[in-house]
Each structure stands twice: as structure tokens, then as C-alpha cells.
Design a protein around this motif. Structure first.
Motif, PDB file in Angstrom:
ATOM      1  N   HIS A 255       0.776  -1.013  -0.439  1.00  0.00           N
ATOM      2  CA  HIS A 255       0.068   0.398   0.319  1.00  0.00           C
ATOM      3  C   HIS A 255       0.916   0.926   0.085  1.00  0.00           C
ATOM      4  CE1 HIS A 255      -3.739   2.762   0.733  1.00  0.00           C
ATOM      5  NE2 HIS A 255      -2.976   3.234   2.272  1.00  0.00           N
ATOM      6  N   GLN A 256       1.295   1.287   0.788  1.00  0.00           N
ATOM      7  CA  GLN A 256       3.274   2.673   1.066  1.00  0.00           C
ATOM      8  C   GLN A 256       3.374   2.803  -0.525  1.00  0.00           C
ATOM      9  OE1 GLN A 256       2.282   5.202   3.236  1.00  0.00           O
ATOM     10  NE2 GLN A 256       0.926   3.395   4.780  1.00  0.00           N
ATOM     11  N   ASP A 257       4.013   1.350  -0.863  1.00  0.00           N
ATOM     12  CA  ASP A 257       5.335   1.927  -2.040  1.00  0.00           C
ATOM     13  C   ASP A 257       4.219   1.263  -2.907  1.00  0.00           C
ATOM     14  OD1 ASP A 257       7.609   1.037  -0.483  1.00  0.00           O
ATOM     15  OD2 ASP A 257       7.720  -0.924  -0.897  1.00  0.00           O
ATOM     16  N   SER A 258       2.760   1.538  -3.103  1.00  0.00           N
ATOM     17  CA  SER A 258       2.214   1.732  -4.448  1.00  0.00           C
ATOM     18  C   SER A 258       1.300   3.702  -4.490  1.00  0.00           C
ATOM     19  CB  SER A 258       0.772   0.817  -3.996  1.00  0.00           C
ATOM     20  OG  SER A 258       0.727  -0.413  -3.701  1.00  0.00           O
ATOM     21  N   LEU A 259       1.486   4.381  -3.470  1.00  0.00           N
ATOM     22  CA  LEU A 259       1.084   5.497  -3.032  1.00  0.00           C
ATOM     23  C   LEU A 259       2.721   6.282  -3.170  1.00  0.00           C
ATOM     24  CD1 LEU A 259      -0.784   5.584   0.811  1.00  0.00           C
ATOM     25  CD2 LEU A 259      -1.883   5.800  -1.714  1.00  0.00           C
ATOM     26  N   ALA A 260       3.746   5.736  -2.925  1.00  0.00           N
ATOM     27  CA  ALA A 260       5.126   6.475  -3.253  1.00  0.00           C
ATOM     28  C   ALA A 260       4.682   6.222  -4.675  1.00  0.00           C
ATOM     29  CB  ALA A 260       5.963   5.733  -2.788  1.00  0.00           C
ATOM     30  N   LEU A 261       4.110   5.848  -5.483  1.00  0.00           N
ATOM     31  CA  LEU A 261       4.622   5.265  -7.269  1.00  0.00           C
ATOM     32  C   LEU A 261       3.371   6.141  -7.222  1.00  0.00           C
ATOM     33  CD1 LEU A 261       5.610   4.168  -9.664  1.00  0.00           C
ATOM     34  CD2 LEU A 261       4.595   2.843  -9.616  1.00  0.00           C
ATOM     35  N   MET A 262       2.089   6.663  -6.631  1.00  0.00           N
ATOM     36  CA  MET A 262       1.362   7.380  -7.925  1.00  0.00           C
ATOM     37  C   MET A 262       1.640   8.575  -7.192  1.00  0.00           C
ATOM     38  SD  MET A 262      -2.017   5.589  -6.764  1.00  0.00           S
ATOM     39  CE  MET A 262      -2.397   3.524  -6.582  1.00  0.00           C
ATOM     40  N   ARG A 263       2.741   8.917  -6.203  1.00  0.00           N
ATOM     41  CA  ARG A 263       3.068  10.445  -5.859  1.00  0.00           C
ATOM     42  C   ARG A 263       4.230  10.829  -7.509  1.00  0.00           C
ATOM     43  NH1 ARG A 263       3.319   8.554  -0.827  1.00  0.00           N
ATOM     44  NH2 ARG A 263       1.704   9.262   0.741  1.00  0.00           N
ATOM     45  N   SER A 264       4.691   9.794  -6.966  1.00  0.00           N
ATOM     46  CA  SER A 264       6.126  10.245  -8.257  1.00  0.00           C
ATOM     47  C   SER A 264       5.715  10.725  -9.587  1.00  0.00           C
ATOM     48  CB  SER A 264       6.875   8.996  -8.398  1.00  0.00           C
ATOM     49  OG  SER A 264       8.501   9.572  -9.103  1.00  0.00           O
ATOM     50  N   VAL A 265       4.347   9.515  -9.651  1.00  0.00           N
ATOM     51  CA  VAL A 265       4.025   9.982 -11.207  1.00  0.00           C
ATOM     52  C   VAL A 265       3.158  11.466 -11.985  1.00  0.00           C
ATOM     53  CG1 VAL A 265       2.287   8.434 -13.568  1.00  0.00           C
ATOM     54  CG2 VAL A 265       3.543   7.101 -11.973  1.00  0.00           C
ATOM     55  N   ALA A 266       2.286  11.191 -10.342  1.00  0.00           N
ATOM     56  CA  ALA A 266       1.611  12.507 -10.767  1.00  0.00           C
ATOM     57  C   ALA A 266       2.036  13.635 -10.460  1.00  0.00           C
ATOM     58  CB  ALA A 266       1.048  12.647  -8.893  1.00  0.00           C
ATOM     59  N   GLU A 267       3.316  13.872  -9.856  1.00  0.00           N
ATOM     60  CA  GLU A 267       4.520  15.025  -9.870  1.00  0.00           C
ATOM     61  C   GLU A 267       5.062  15.005 -11.623  1.00  0.00           C
ATOM     62  OE1 GLU A 267       7.086  14.124  -7.064  1.00  0.00           O
ATOM     63  OE2 GLU A 267       5.871  14.227  -4.974  1.00  0.00           O
ATOM     64  N   GLY A 268       5.172  13.520 -11.805  1.00  0.00           N
ATOM     65  CA  GLY A 268       5.786  14.289 -13.146  1.00  0.00           C
ATOM     66  C   GLY A 268       5.027  14.432 -14.331  1.00  0.00           C
ATOM     67  N   PHE A 269       3.826  14.054 -14.117  1.00  0.00           N
ATOM     68  CA  PHE A 269       2.435  14.372 -14.876  1.00  0.00           C
ATOM     69  C   PHE A 269       2.556  15.977 -14.622  1.00  0.00           C
ATOM     70  CE2 PHE A 269       0.632   9.996 -15.423  1.00  0.00           C
ATOM     71  CZ  PHE A 269       0.374  10.449 -16.970  1.00  0.00           C
ATOM     72  N   GLU A 270       2.509  16.399 -13.046  1.00  0.00           N
ATOM     73  CA  GLU A 270       2.344  18.173 -13.255  1.00  0.00           C
ATOM     74  C   GLU A 270       3.209  18.946 -13.652  1.00  0.00           C
ATOM     75  OE1 GLU A 270       2.164  17.983  -9.044  1.00  0.00           O
ATOM     76  OE2 GLU A 270       0.177  18.166  -8.342  1.00  0.00           O
ATOM     77  N   HIS A 271       4.345  18.444 -13.552  1.00  0.00           N
ATOM     78  CA  HIS A 271       5.979  19.191 -14.374  1.00  0.00           C
ATOM     79  C   HIS A 271       5.421  18.902 -15.727  1.00  0.00           C
ATOM     80  CE1 HIS A 271       9.898  20.237 -15.245  1.00  0.00           C
ATOM     81  NE2 HIS A 271       9.799  19.163 -15.809  1.00  0.00           N
ATOM     82  N   GLU A 272       4.914  18.191 -16.319  1.00  0.00           N
ATOM     83  CA  GLU A 272       4.709  17.442 -17.763  1.00  0.00           C
ATOM     84  C   GLU A 272       3.365  18.893 -18.381  1.00  0.00           C
ATOM     85  OE1 GLU A 272       3.316  14.916 -21.253  1.00  0.00           O
ATOM     86  OE2 GLU A 272       3.562  13.677 -19.285  1.00  0.00           O
ATOM     87  N   ALA A 273       2.628  19.524 -16.996  1.00  0.00           N
ATOM     88  CA  ALA A 273       1.448  19.692 -17.338  1.00  0.00           C
ATOM     89  C   ALA A 273       2.108  21.715 -17.462  1.00  0.00           C
ATOM     90  CB  ALA A 273       0.531  19.773 -16.680  1.00  0.00           C
ATOM     91  N   LYS A 274       2.889  21.903 -16.292  1.00  0.00           N
ATOM     92  CA  LYS A 274       3.787  23.090 -16.698  1.00  0.00           C
ATOM     93  C   LYS A 274       4.408  23.736 -17.395  1.00  0.00           C
ATOM     94  CE  LYS A 274       3.872  22.830 -11.162  1.00  0.00           C
ATOM     95  NZ  LYS A 274       4.637  23.038 -10.234  1.00  0.00           N
ATOM     96  N   SER A 275       4.813  22.437 -17.728  1.00  0.00           N
ATOM     97  CA  SER A 275       6.284  22.755 -18.897  1.00  0.00           C
ATOM     98  C   SER A 275       5.639  23.286 -20.826  1.00  0.00           C
ATOM     99  CB  SER A 275       7.189  21.420 -19.231  1.00  0.00           C
ATOM    100  OG  SER A 275       7.812  21.433 -18.135  1.00  0.00           O
ATOM    101  N   ALA A 276       4.259  22.147 -20.267  1.00  0.00           N
ATOM    102  CA  ALA A 276       3.577  22.882 -21.769  1.00  0.00           C
ATOM    103  C   ALA A 276       3.069  24.138 -21.979  1.00  0.00           C
ATOM    104  CB  ALA A 276       2.292  21.322 -21.313  1.00  0.00           C
ATOM    105  N   HIS A 277       2.839  24.914 -20.610  1.00  0.00           N
ATOM    106  CA  HIS A 277       1.914  26.288 -20.515  1.00  0.00           C
ATOM    107  C   HIS A 277       3.291  27.005 -20.745  1.00  0.00           C
ATOM    108  CE1 HIS A 277      -1.538  23.836 -19.074  1.00  0.00           C
ATOM    109  NE2 HIS A 277      -2.133  24.756 -19.866  1.00  0.00           N
ATOM    110  N   ARG A 278       4.524  26.347 -20.212  1.00  0.00           N
ATOM    111  CA  ARG A 278       5.325  27.739 -20.723  1.00  0.00           C
ATOM    112  C   ARG A 278       5.478  28.317 -22.047  1.00  0.00           C
ATOM    113  NH1 ARG A 278       9.705  24.019 -17.189  1.00  0.00           N
ATOM    114  NH2 ARG A 278       9.287  24.278 -15.056  1.00  0.00           N
ATOM    115  N   PRO A 279       5.861  29.358 -22.164  1.00  0.00           N
ATOM    116  CA  PRO A 279       6.412  30.321 -23.595  1.00  0.00           C
ATOM    117  C   PRO A 279       7.211  29.546 -24.651  1.00  0.00           C
ATOM    118  CG  PRO A 279       6.767  31.822 -21.617  1.00  0.00           C
ATOM    119  CD  PRO A 279       6.449  30.624 -21.160  1.00  0.00           C
TER     120      PRO A 279
END
Length: 279
Positions: A255-279
Motif C-alpha cells: 500500500h505505502q509503496d503503491s502510494l509512493a509510486l502514484m505520487r512520483s507519477v503524479a509529480e511527473g504529470f504536474e511537471h509536464e503540464a507546467k512545461s506545456a504552458h511555458r512560453p
């Protein structure tokens, strides 16, 4: 006037079915044999947990010689926009004390955010209108209210790693979706587990599965494919489904390792979303 399909109406219907059965001097198994259905299904009807289909009601009337009473007083179908194949499983879901989900491709409906839902519905075949999409979202959000109760049902969600990686709706939508599951896991509302890619083949590799237990009735399994779904009630098949789930769970991350993996993947998606909006 049609009788509204409510839990109270189903209970009254079940009480009348039981009264007619006992008046005919039949056990649940004897009625099941006459109506060509399972005894557990009769038990579900009598307890008010399930609404008979129109063909079911006709067979019960014929088996009991009740002159069409069970057809005339059949509660009207609910109006939620739910796939026909899923309606029985949804009814059972509302009564379950334990739910175990396995998802191979998409986040299970009960845990989806609204944005994720809409991204899924946009690719429905046939194409949904805006009104149909809104109705489907309302129906799915209603299902998710099961999670409002902090204690019941007990819920496990087992997901293939592909579910985390597939960018449904884009990076921002996926980040929000994964954080939603992490939040539920941190609140101890669900037990979340991920089957990582490195596991390779596993016991649930052939498709999605939902398992449910109830307070007084036998457990069931629900298997689903494209535009189709089937509730299994046969004891041997349900036992096999639970065994397969347990085997796959044994290959999954904690359970804990799964949540850690989800956090890591979510952070990656967040970084990708922010990068897409940069000029």
C-alpha cells in the motif's frame, strides 16, 4: 402509475415475493428451479438488494401462479445513465460490505475525478452528446458517494501500472486523478496497490474484475469487457475469482509503496503540464 425504484420499494417487493413463495409452500431453491434462476438470486430479490428484470418477474409470476402481480408491481427502472450491462453490479455495489477492484486499463469509475470521467466519455462509441455526458458524470459521481462513509464498505483497488501511466485527458487531468487516489489511500479509506510492469504476466492479466461481499448473502464477482459485463454467482467461479485476485495482490507493491509510486507519477504529470504552458 409506475412505482419508483427506491430501496423501500424493493424491500416491499421482496416481502411480497417471499409471501407468495411461502404461500405456495416453496423453498427458495424450489422456486429457483421452477423459474430457472439461481437460489442466491431469489435471496437477493427477497431481501430487496436487487430489482428483478421484467423477464425475471414474468418467470416468477409463472412459477408462482400469481397472475402477473410481480410484473405489475415491479419498481420502475432507475434513471441514472449506467450501461445496461453494469446495472445489476451497480445495485449490488450499493449493498456491499467489501469491494475489491482490479483495473487493467482505466481508473475504476468509483475513484474517477470529474475531469477524468469526461475524458473517458469523450471517446465513447457511439459518441455521447453533451447532455448524455453530463448525465453519465452525475451517475458516476453518485456511485462515488459510497466512499463518503469512512468505514463501509471496505475497499481495495488493485491497478496495473499502465493505469497510472496512460495520460487520459492529458497531464493535468492525470495528476489530479492520481492525487485523488493517493488522498483516499492516505485517509485509509481505501487500500491501493499497483502491479508494476516488471511483474509481467499475472493472475488477472485477462481483464478487469470486481469482487463484492455482503453481510448476509454469498459473495459475487463481476467481470467486464467492451460493452459487456457479467455477474458471477456460482460458488466455484466466485472462489476462483477471489483466488486469482489474492495471487495478483501478492505480486503487487505494498500500500505505502503503491502510494509512493502514484505520487512520483503524479509529480511527473504536474511537471509536464507546467512545461506545456511555458512560453
Amino acid at each position: 402509475m409506475a412505482i419508483e425504484d427506491t430501496p423501500e420499494a424493493r424491500e416491499r417487493y421482496g416481502e411480497e415475493l417471499r409471501r407468495l413463495r411461502e404461500l405456495a409452500g416453496l423453498t427458495q431453491q424450489e422456486l429457483a428451479d421452477r423459474a430457472v434462476m439461481s437460489r442466491s438470486l431469489i435471496a437477493h430479490f427477497e431481501s430487496g438488494r436487487r430489482r428483478p428484470s421484467l423477464p425475471d418477474a414474468k418467470r416468477l409470476d409463472q412459477a408462482l401462479g400469481s397472475g402477473g402481480v410481480l410484473v405489475r408491481f415491479l419498481p420502475a427502472k432507475e434513471t441514472w445513465d449506467v450501461g445496461e450491462h453494469f446495472k445489476v453490479a451497480r445495485e449490488l455495489e450499493q449493498q456491499a460490505t467489501e469491494i475489491r477492484e482490479f483495473a487493467s486499463a482505466l481508473v475504476p469509475g468509483m475513484f474517477q475525478t470529474e475531469a477524468y470521467m469526461r475524458a473517458v466519455f469523450q471517446h465513447a462509441v457511439p459518441v455521447k452528446t453533451a447532455e448524455q455526458c453530463d448525465s453519465a458524470v452525475v451517475a458516476r459521481l453518485e456511485r462515488a458517494r459510497l466512499l463518503d462513509n469512512p468505514q463501509s464498505p471496505m475497499v481495495w483497488v488493485l491497478e496495473d501500472e499502465a493505469v497510472l501511466r496512460r495520460p487520459v485527458g492529458g497531464a493535468a487531468v492525470m495528476a489530479e486523478q492520481l492525487w485523488r487516489i493517493v488522498e483516499l489511500g492516505q485517509q485509509h479509506r481505501i487500500r491501493a496497490h499497483v502491479l508494476p510492469f516488471r511483474v509481467g504476466a499475472h493472475a488477472l492479466g485477462e481483464g478487469s474484475l470486481k469482487l463484492m461481499r455482503f453481510k448476509e448473502l454469498p459473495p459475487i464477482a463481476y467481470v467486464e469487457g467492451w460493452k459487456t459485463g457479467k455477474v458471477w454467482e456460482q460458488v466455484s467461479r466466485v472462489e476462483q475469482a477471489f483466488a486469482a485476485y489474492d495471487l495478483a495482490l501478492g505480486d503487487a507493491l505494498s500500500h505505502q509503496d503503491s502510494l509512493a509510486l502514484m505520487r512520483s507519477v503524479a509529480e511527473g504529470f504536474e511537471h509536464e503540464a507546467k512545461s506545456a504552458h511555458r512560453p
